[in-house]
Design a protein around this motif. Structure first.
Motif, PDB file in Angstrom:
ATOM      1  N   GLN A 181      66.132  59.506   3.361  1.00 50.04           N
ATOM      2  CA  GLN A 181      65.255  60.513   2.749  1.00 50.04           C
ATOM      3  C   GLN A 181      65.969  61.858   2.646  1.00 50.04           C
ATOM      4  O   GLN A 181      65.866  62.548   1.620  1.00 50.04           O
ATOM      5  CB  GLN A 181      63.978  60.654   3.584  1.00 50.04           C
ATOM      6  N   THR A 182      66.704  62.232   3.677  1.00 51.89           N
ATOM      7  CA  THR A 182      67.439  63.498   3.662  1.00 51.89           C
ATOM      8  C   THR A 182      68.485  63.510   2.544  1.00 51.89           C
ATOM      9  O   THR A 182      68.612  64.493   1.807  1.00 51.89           O
ATOM     10  CB  THR A 182      68.127  63.729   5.026  1.00 51.89           C
ATOM     11  N   ALA A 183      69.226  62.399   2.430  1.00 51.47           N
ATOM     12  CA  ALA A 183      70.241  62.301   1.382  1.00 51.47           C
ATOM     13  C   ALA A 183      69.598  62.352  -0.004  1.00 51.47           C
ATOM     14  O   ALA A 183      70.086  63.049  -0.900  1.00 51.47           O
ATOM     15  CB  ALA A 183      71.039  61.019   1.557  1.00 51.47           C
ATOM     16  N   THR A 184      68.490  61.627  -0.179  1.00 50.22           N
ATOM     17  CA  THR A 184      67.811  61.608  -1.479  1.00 50.22           C
ATOM     18  C   THR A 184      67.300  62.992  -1.858  1.00 50.22           C
ATOM     19  O   THR A 184      67.447  63.431  -3.008  1.00 50.22           O
ATOM     20  CB  THR A 184      66.635  60.610  -1.436  1.00 50.22           C
ATOM     21  N   GLU A 185      66.723  63.702  -0.890  1.00 49.00           N
ATOM     22  CA  GLU A 185      66.236  65.056  -1.163  1.00 49.00           C
ATOM     23  C   GLU A 185      67.369  65.989  -1.548  1.00 49.00           C
ATOM     24  O   GLU A 185      67.220  66.827  -2.449  1.00 49.00           O
ATOM     25  CB  GLU A 185      65.502  65.597   0.060  1.00 49.00           C
ATOM     26  N   SER A 186      68.528  65.839  -0.889  1.00 51.11           N
ATOM     27  CA  SER A 186      69.682  66.683  -1.209  1.00 51.11           C
ATOM     28  C   SER A 186      70.199  66.405  -2.616  1.00 51.11           C
ATOM     29  O   SER A 186      70.548  67.332  -3.356  1.00 51.11           O
ATOM     30  CB  SER A 186      70.803  66.458  -0.190  1.00 51.11           C
ATOM     31  N   PHE A 187      70.245  65.126  -2.989  1.00 49.60           N
ATOM     32  CA  PHE A 187      70.733  64.771  -4.329  1.00 49.60           C
ATOM     33  C   PHE A 187      69.773  65.247  -5.419  1.00 49.60           C
ATOM     34  O   PHE A 187      70.192  65.806  -6.432  1.00 49.60           O
ATOM     35  CB  PHE A 187      70.941  63.265  -4.446  1.00 49.60           C
ATOM     36  N   THR A 188      68.492  65.002  -5.204  1.00 49.66           N
ATOM     37  CA  THR A 188      67.522  65.364  -6.250  1.00 49.66           C
ATOM     38  C   THR A 188      67.317  66.877  -6.352  1.00 49.66           C
ATOM     39  O   THR A 188      66.990  67.378  -7.427  1.00 49.66           O
ATOM     40  CB  THR A 188      66.163  64.689  -5.996  1.00 49.66           C
ATOM     41  N   GLY A 189      67.527  67.569  -5.243  1.00 50.11           N
ATOM     42  CA  GLY A 189      67.342  69.031  -5.264  1.00 50.11           C
ATOM     43  C   GLY A 189      68.638  69.801  -5.303  1.00 50.11           C
ATOM     44  O   GLY A 189      68.690  70.965  -4.862  1.00 50.11           O
ATOM     45  N   ALA A 190      69.703  69.182  -5.829  1.00 53.78           N
ATOM     46  CA  ALA A 190      71.029  69.812  -5.826  1.00 53.78           C
ATOM     47  C   ALA A 190      71.021  71.157  -6.546  1.00 53.78           C
ATOM     48  O   ALA A 190      71.621  72.134  -6.076  1.00 53.78           O
ATOM     49  CB  ALA A 190      72.047  68.876  -6.452  1.00 53.78           C
ATOM     50  N   ARG A 191      70.330  71.255  -7.677  1.00 54.59           N
ATOM     51  CA  ARG A 191      70.313  72.510  -8.442  1.00 54.59           C
ATOM     52  C   ARG A 191      69.622  73.625  -7.661  1.00 54.59           C
ATOM     53  O   ARG A 191      70.081  74.767  -7.650  1.00 54.59           O
ATOM     54  CB  ARG A 191      69.607  72.296  -9.779  1.00 54.59           C
ATOM     55  N   VAL A 192      68.516  73.289  -7.020  1.00 49.23           N
ATOM     56  CA  VAL A 192      67.783  74.282  -6.229  1.00 49.23           C
ATOM     57  C   VAL A 192      68.628  74.733  -5.039  1.00 49.23           C
ATOM     58  O   VAL A 192      68.676  75.928  -4.708  1.00 49.23           O
ATOM     59  CB  VAL A 192      66.436  73.704  -5.751  1.00 49.23           C
ATOM     60  N   ILE A 193      69.302  73.765  -4.403  1.00 51.48           N
ATOM     61  CA  ILE A 193      70.157  74.091  -3.251  1.00 51.48           C
ATOM     62  C   ILE A 193      71.257  75.054  -3.667  1.00 51.48           C
ATOM     63  O   ILE A 193      71.535  76.050  -2.978  1.00 51.48           O
ATOM     64  CB  ILE A 193      70.743  72.798  -2.647  1.00 51.48           C
ATOM     65  N   HIS A 194      71.893  74.797  -4.805  1.00 46.51           N
ATOM     66  CA  HIS A 194      72.953  75.688  -5.298  1.00 46.51           C
ATOM     67  C   HIS A 194      72.386  77.041  -5.723  1.00 46.51           C
ATOM     68  O   HIS A 194      73.002  78.088  -5.481  1.00 46.51           O
ATOM     69  CB  HIS A 194      73.692  75.039  -6.473  1.00 46.51           C
ATOM     70  N   ALA A 195      71.218  77.018  -6.352  1.00 46.52           N
ATOM     71  CA  ALA A 195      70.621  78.263  -6.840  1.00 46.52           C
ATOM     72  C   ALA A 195      70.305  79.227  -5.696  1.00 46.52           C
ATOM     73  O   ALA A 195      70.468  80.435  -5.830  1.00 46.52           O
ATOM     74  CB  ALA A 195      69.354  77.960  -7.634  1.00 46.52           C
ATOM     75  N   TYR A 196      69.874  78.684  -4.562  1.00 39.34           N
ATOM     76  CA  TYR A 196      69.508  79.528  -3.421  1.00 39.34           C
ATOM     77  C   TYR A 196      70.589  79.553  -2.338  1.00 39.34           C
ATOM     78  O   TYR A 196      70.328  80.032  -1.231  1.00 39.34           O
ATOM     79  CB  TYR A 196      68.175  79.066  -2.826  1.00 39.34           C
TER      80      TYR A 196
END
Length: 199
Positions: free
Chosen positions: A120-135
């Motif tokens: 679940q952690t890996a999936t959330e990181s992959f799907t939210g990659a743009r948000v993670i980079h943006a912030y």
């Protein structure tokens, strides 16, 4: 043997096909509510465990029961005292299964839950990659993923340590029983109380 393993694979294939077909019919709110890691864990690890249980489990049950029934009857007919002496160490197996076996099973379930969390952690990181980079949350996400990996690794190491005690102990107990059979049975053959054919 091939029948049991083949049955396990057929059941796993049927269950996996049914699960996939069911997932295709579910609505998007279901996938928002259910974690992807949990679904992946059920589709992969849980069904593999079902296959192993059906294959190895039924084979072990049938093999053990038939062997105990036929061998035990013949051994008791040949030499009751020797048979009871040889079977004496085997009374340690049920308590061992109840204690260490239960601990192995519980740790296995906990490892399964941690694998679900890791997925679940890996999936959330992959799907939210743009948000993670943006912030600029890369370091925090890496730390979260490392923490999930460490927890999963630690639980698996704990499970392996328990299994490293459990399975060899079962083998040693069975080995002691066989050793008693050869030593005491050999002595009875040498003293003429048993014939070589009976032994």
């Amino acid at each position: 043997r091939m029948g049991f393993f083949g049955m396990g694979r057929k059941v796993e294939h049927a269950m996996r096909s049914d699960l996939f077909a069911k997932l295709l019919t579910l609505s998007p709110p279901f996938f928002r509510r259910m974690r992807v890691g949990d679904l992946l864990s059920r589709a992969m690890s849980d069904l593999a465990n079902v296959r192993e249980s059906l294959g190895f489990g039924w084979l072990a049950i049938v093999d053990s029961l038939s062997m105990m029934a036929f061998t035990g009857i013949f051994m008791l007919k040949v030499d009751t005292r020797l048979t009871l002496t040889v079977l004496a160490p085997l009374v340690l197996i049920p308590p061992l299964v109840m204690t260490l076996g239960r601990a192995v099973r519980d740790n296995s379930r906990q490892a399964q839950a941690l694998l679900d969390h890791l997925s679940q952690t890996a999936t959330e990181s992959f799907t939210g990659a743009r948000v993670i980079h943006a912030y600029a949350r890369q370091e925090a996400e890496e730390a979260r993923f490392d923490q999930a990996c460490h927890a999963y690794r630690s639980k698996n190491l704990q499970l392996v340590k328990l299994e490293a005690i459990y399975w060899p102990l079962l083998t040693v107990i069975s080995g002691v029983s066989e050793l008693l059979l050869f030593v005491l049975g050999g002595h009875r053959v040498a003293s003429g109380k048993l014939t070589l054919g009976d032994f």
